[in-house]
Design a protein around this motif. Structure first.
Motif, PDB file in Angstrom:
ATOM      1  N   PRO A  65       5.871  28.072  -4.886  1.00  0.00           N
ATOM      2  CA  PRO A  65       5.736  27.051  -5.932  1.00  0.00           C
ATOM      3  C   PRO A  65       4.368  27.065  -6.600  1.00  0.00           C
ATOM      4  O   PRO A  65       4.252  26.710  -7.782  1.00  0.00           O
ATOM      5  CB  PRO A  65       5.981  25.741  -5.178  1.00  0.00           C
ATOM      6  N   ALA A  66       3.314  27.477  -5.881  1.00  0.00           N
ATOM      7  CA  ALA A  66       1.989  27.553  -6.495  1.00  0.00           C
ATOM      8  C   ALA A  66       1.963  28.623  -7.578  1.00  0.00           C
ATOM      9  O   ALA A  66       1.409  28.415  -8.668  1.00  0.00           O
ATOM     10  CB  ALA A  66       0.937  27.843  -5.426  1.00  0.00           C
ATOM     11  N   ARG A  67       2.550  29.755  -7.307  1.00  0.00           N
ATOM     12  CA  ARG A  67       2.595  30.828  -8.326  1.00  0.00           C
ATOM     13  C   ARG A  67       3.448  30.403  -9.514  1.00  0.00           C
ATOM     14  O   ARG A  67       3.136  30.728 -10.662  1.00  0.00           O
ATOM     15  CB  ARG A  67       3.139  32.101  -7.700  1.00  0.00           C
ATOM     16  N   THR A  68       4.536  29.702  -9.234  1.00  0.00           N
ATOM     17  CA  THR A  68       5.379  29.218 -10.336  1.00  0.00           C
ATOM     18  C   THR A  68       4.597  28.268 -11.234  1.00  0.00           C
ATOM     19  O   THR A  68       4.670  28.350 -12.471  1.00  0.00           O
ATOM     20  CB  THR A  68       6.627  28.508  -9.769  1.00  0.00           C
ATOM     21  N   ALA A  69       3.847  27.350 -10.630  1.00  0.00           N
ATOM     22  CA  ALA A  69       3.046  26.412 -11.418  1.00  0.00           C
ATOM     23  C   ALA A  69       1.934  27.133 -12.177  1.00  0.00           C
ATOM     24  O   ALA A  69       1.616  26.773 -13.318  1.00  0.00           O
ATOM     25  CB  ALA A  69       2.450  25.348 -10.504  1.00  0.00           C
ATOM     26  N   ALA A  70       1.352  28.155 -11.560  1.00  0.00           N
ATOM     27  CA  ALA A  70       0.247  28.872 -12.210  1.00  0.00           C
ATOM     28  C   ALA A  70       0.711  29.669 -13.414  1.00  0.00           C
ATOM     29  O   ALA A  70      -0.068  29.919 -14.338  1.00  0.00           O
ATOM     30  CB  ALA A  70      -0.428  29.796 -11.196  1.00  0.00           C
ATOM     31  N   ARG A  71       1.982  30.092 -13.421  1.00  0.00           N
ATOM     32  CA  ARG A  71       2.484  30.910 -14.532  1.00  0.00           C
ATOM     33  C   ARG A  71       2.861  30.085 -15.756  1.00  0.00           C
ATOM     34  O   ARG A  71       3.152  30.653 -16.810  1.00  0.00           O
ATOM     35  CB  ARG A  71       3.695  31.726 -14.063  1.00  0.00           C
ATOM     36  N   GLN A  72       2.904  28.777 -15.628  1.00  0.00           N
ATOM     37  CA  GLN A  72       3.251  27.957 -16.786  1.00  0.00           C
ATOM     38  C   GLN A  72       2.146  28.027 -17.840  1.00  0.00           C
ATOM     39  O   GLN A  72       0.957  27.922 -17.522  1.00  0.00           O
ATOM     40  CB  GLN A  72       3.472  26.502 -16.369  1.00  0.00           C
TER      41      GLN A  72
END
Length: 783
Positions: free
Chosen positions: A767-774
């Motif tokens: 989820p951290a990588r998902t949030a960072a890619r926004q």
């Protein structure tokens, strides 16, 4: 209710991630609970059920026929204050010698002492025997054997029905029936007319008492019923509790650790579900306000969130219950291999109450876990809910962030360490989930270390690499050209042999008890098995013996006790228990070779345990043995203990499952935090924070909680390990020496703490990588 149901279904579809987390967590926990409860049910259920149906004897008492008459024993059942509910007997009892040639023609019957009881019929008020083949012995020269009801035993070419037994000094007797019983009162039965020809020396009385639930009650009942009889007339007595413990000993070795994993899984499920629902309420403030503005009452809003949780919980519990039953079957098969259930003719099956309790109880537990955070939605007014922002307010979080800004660490790290303080309740639940995951890892690590050491000790790993047996023509093998002593000398002389121990067995009987016990003697060399000594000391000379905890429990003995062993030809020998070994059958003990030959003068070793010199090739030594004497059959000594492998494998699988469940709780926490902080993340990226730094910040926020959970979970796991080991020793009649419990060292203690960090990081990284890619534009558009 229709509006509540429609809103709940919409919430389930909209919050697919949270729904999946709840379902998977409950599924895994349900599987662990079914296995643990199922094993606990099977461990005690079969014996209790069969014992009641067969009217089993609470006490089987043996009396010396030379000191008390049958009429006196019959009157003991009617003595005032004895507490006897029912009785059977007295039955005359004799011990005869079963020759090797007669035993070889009788499947399931071994050579040695055979306890025979004179009984008129299989039924009666106590100990109703199951006559599953043939008929009862009613005339002379007829005998009924006590054998388990196994396939092919009652009929077919291998059935003993119709075969004759030639006992020394007696006319041939024909086997006319096969029977089994729960009380283990005899190995064979004949008619009262026939027993006189066997010269019985003892009487057998069977008692059922009004109160017989504990060992203390059994002792008091026995003392009351035998009061007034001549001194020394009671030779021995056996409580049904020892038989029950014998049946349950094998599965009870697995119950404590499975129950521990089941409880840990249940606690993890409760914590994570509470965390998920709490997050759903917090992140759904506006949704709550909209529902209330549309006319939903506070109770209906609570109902929406409870139904939203119950749907995946019910599905997860149902699937987990089914999968738990599937997983439990092979585990029960492994656990009950060697358990003495054949004597009571029972196939282990899990009771329906286990499935019902899990399928209904897990959703109920989840519902209770969700109720407290769901009530928060009840208290919110519509205006406050709609106006509430998605991000948490400042307060403690800002104070901690300001303090951390002065610490000499990279800014993404300090920001990450401060994030959990904005939601202390959620952080506490996450720490608790990681804490339980670390406790599980700690428990599994300790159990694995102990079981590896245990398996090596009981299998004599590294101390006896080769076992050599002498061939016997009756088994279709080539007979050895060497005698017993010559074989041991030959094996010593072969290259690379460091030590050779000769091992032999003899069947004897504890005076006053019907069942045979096998006594193992070792001659010459250093014992290949004495390293599994748990308590006391090893044998130092004749008249001393060591045995397992199961042997001690079955026969009601303790270290230091002396008892008499009897063998064919009226030979007797008194031995003293000086040591307890870690494990072993309930009908087996070890003694000095002199003690074995005193009971069986013709006893010879039939196995030779060979310890090779360091670096030697076992295959080369076995080839040399075969070349020296084709009648010797060497084999490599296995060093794998099936019970230890089962415990280690089961613990590893359950630990992996619960660790993944704990990681899913962290996953849910990071997803909620990222959703709440969309605007903050966009601002950070707009001022130059890279996606990698955003990922580091969010992973560090959970890694800190993981470190705290690891530190707190370590002592909990150590405490659980000690409770499980001690409970296993008591319930399974095992004994672990102190060296096997000393498994915690600085290096091993660091592993569970790091496991907490790993669990948290594993759950946070996706989820951290998902949030960072926004992108910044997408975040601002969402706002």
């Amino acid at each position: 209710m229709s509006a509540v149901w429609r809103a709940s279904r919409a919430a389930v579809r909209r919050r697919r991630l949270q729904t999946s987390v709840i379902g998977v967590v409950v599924l895994v926990s349900s599987m662990a609970l079914v296995v643990a409860l199922g094993l606990l049910d099977v461990a005690s259920g079969p014996f209790d059920r069969l014992f009641g149906q067969a009217r089993g004897a609470h006490v089987v008492a043996t009396f010396d026929a030379a000191k008390v008459s049958g009429a006196e024993l019959a009157r003991t059942a009617h003595r005032s204050g004895s507490g006897v509910r029912a009785s059977a007997g007295p039955f005359p009892e004799a011990v005869v010698d079963m020759p090797q040639n007669a035993a070889s023609e009788m499947p399931g019957v071994g050579p040695g002492p055979l306890t025979v009881v004179g009984r008129a019929k299989p039924g009666g008020p106590v100990d109703r025997l199951d006559l599953f083949a043939g008929h009862w012995a009613t005339g002379r020269d007829q005998i009924v054997l006590a054998l388990p009801d196994a396939p092919g035993m009652g009929e077919g070419p291998h059935s003993p029905i119709g075969k004759t037994i030639q006992l020394p000094g007696l006319a041939p007797m024909t086997v006319v029936g096969l029977a089994s019983g729960v009380s283990g009162t005899a190995q064979a039965w004949v008619s009262p007319q026939q027993i006189a020809a066997l010269h019985p020396t003892t009487y057998q009385m069977l008692y059922r008492f009004e109160q017989a639930a504990t060992a203390r009650q059994i002792t008091a009942d026995t003392a009351a019923v035998t009061a007034g009889l001549p001194s020394g007339s009671l030779v021995a007595h056996q409580s049904y509790l020892t038989l029950k413990a014998q049946v349950a000993a094998a599965p009870n070795a697995f119950v404590p650790f499975l129950m521990a994993f089941g409880i840990l899984g249940l606690l993890v499920a409760v914590l994570i579900v509470g965390n998920v629902v709490s997050g759903a309420v917090v992140s759904g403030f506006r949704h709550i306000g909209v529902l209330k503005s549309l006319g939903f009452t506070p109770n209906q809003v609570v109902a929406v969130y409870l139904v939203m949780v119950c749907v995946p919980a019910t599905a997860g519990a149902a699937i987990g219950t089914v999968l738990g039953g599937v997983v439990a079957r092979p585990l029960l098969h492994q656990v009950f291999q060697g358990a003495d259930l054949a004597a009571v003719n029972v196939t282990p099956t899990i009771g329906s109450w286990v499935y019902a309790t899990t399928a209904l109880g897990m959703p109920a537990v989840v519902l209770l876990a969700a109720l407290i955070p769901a009530l928060r939605a009840h208290r919110l007014s519509a205006a406050r809910a709609i106006s509430a922002g998605s991000a948490p307010s400042g307060g403690r979080g800002l104070v901690v962030q300001r303090w951390l800004s002065g610490v000499r660490l990279p800014r993404p790290v300090t920001l990450g360490l401060g994030l959990p303080f904005a939601r202390p309740g959620r952080a506490l639940l996450t720490v608790s989930a990681v804490l339980l995951g670390v406790a599980t890892v700690t428990l599994a690590t300790g159990l694995s270390a102990t079981m590896v050491s245990y398996g090596d000790a009981v299998e004599a790993a590294g101390r006896a690499q080769v076992i050599v047996a002498r061939g016997e023509t009756r088994f279709g093998q080539t007979a050895s050209r060497h005698g017993d002593a010559a074989t041991q000398a030959l094996l010593r002389e072969l290259p690379h042999a460091a030590d050779v121990s000769a091992v032999g067995y003899a069947d004897v009987r504890l005076l006053g008890q019907s069942e045979d016990v096998s006594i193992q003697g070792e001659r010459g060399g250093r014992s290949a098995l004495q390293d599994d000594l748990a308590r006391g000391r090893w044998m130092r000379g004749p008249g001393e013996a060591v045995a397992s905890g199961r042997f001690l429990a079955k026969h009601g003995l303790r270290l230091g006790d002396s008892f008499a062993l009897g063998a064919a030809g009226a030979r007797q020998e008194r031995v003293t228990l000086v040591g307890e070994v870690m494990s072993g059958p309930a009908d087996w003990m070890r003694a000095d070779w002199t003690t074995v030959t005193a009971l069986a003068p013709g006893a010879q070793a039939d196995q030779y345990w060979v310890r090779l010199a360091p670096g030697s090739d076992a295959d080369a030594y076995m080839k040399a043995v075969r070349a020296a004497d084709p009648g010797l059959y060497p084999s490599v000594k296995t060093s794998v203990n099936a019970g230890a492998v089962t415990v280690i494998g089961s613990a590893s699988v359950l630990t992996l499952m619960l660790s993944l469940v704990a990681a899913m709780g962290v996953f849910n926490t990071v997803m909620l935090s990222a959703r709440e902080r969309r605007r903050d993340l966009g601002m950070l990226k707009s001022i130059g924070m890279t996606p990698r730094q955003v990922t580091v910040m969010m992973v560090v926020s959970m890694a800190g909680l993981g470190l705290l959970g690891g530190i707190l979970g370590l002592p909990l796991g150590v405490a659980a390990y000690r409770v499980v080991v001690r409970t296993t020793e008591h319930s399974a009649h095992l004994a672990f020496p102190a060296r096997m419990l000393d498994v915690w060292h600085p290096g091993s203690l660091a592993l569970p703490v790091l496991a907490g960090v790993a669990i948290a990081a594993l759950g946070a990284v996706i989820p951290a990588r998902t949030a960072a890619r926004q992108t910044i534009a997408r975040v601002l558009h969402t706002e």
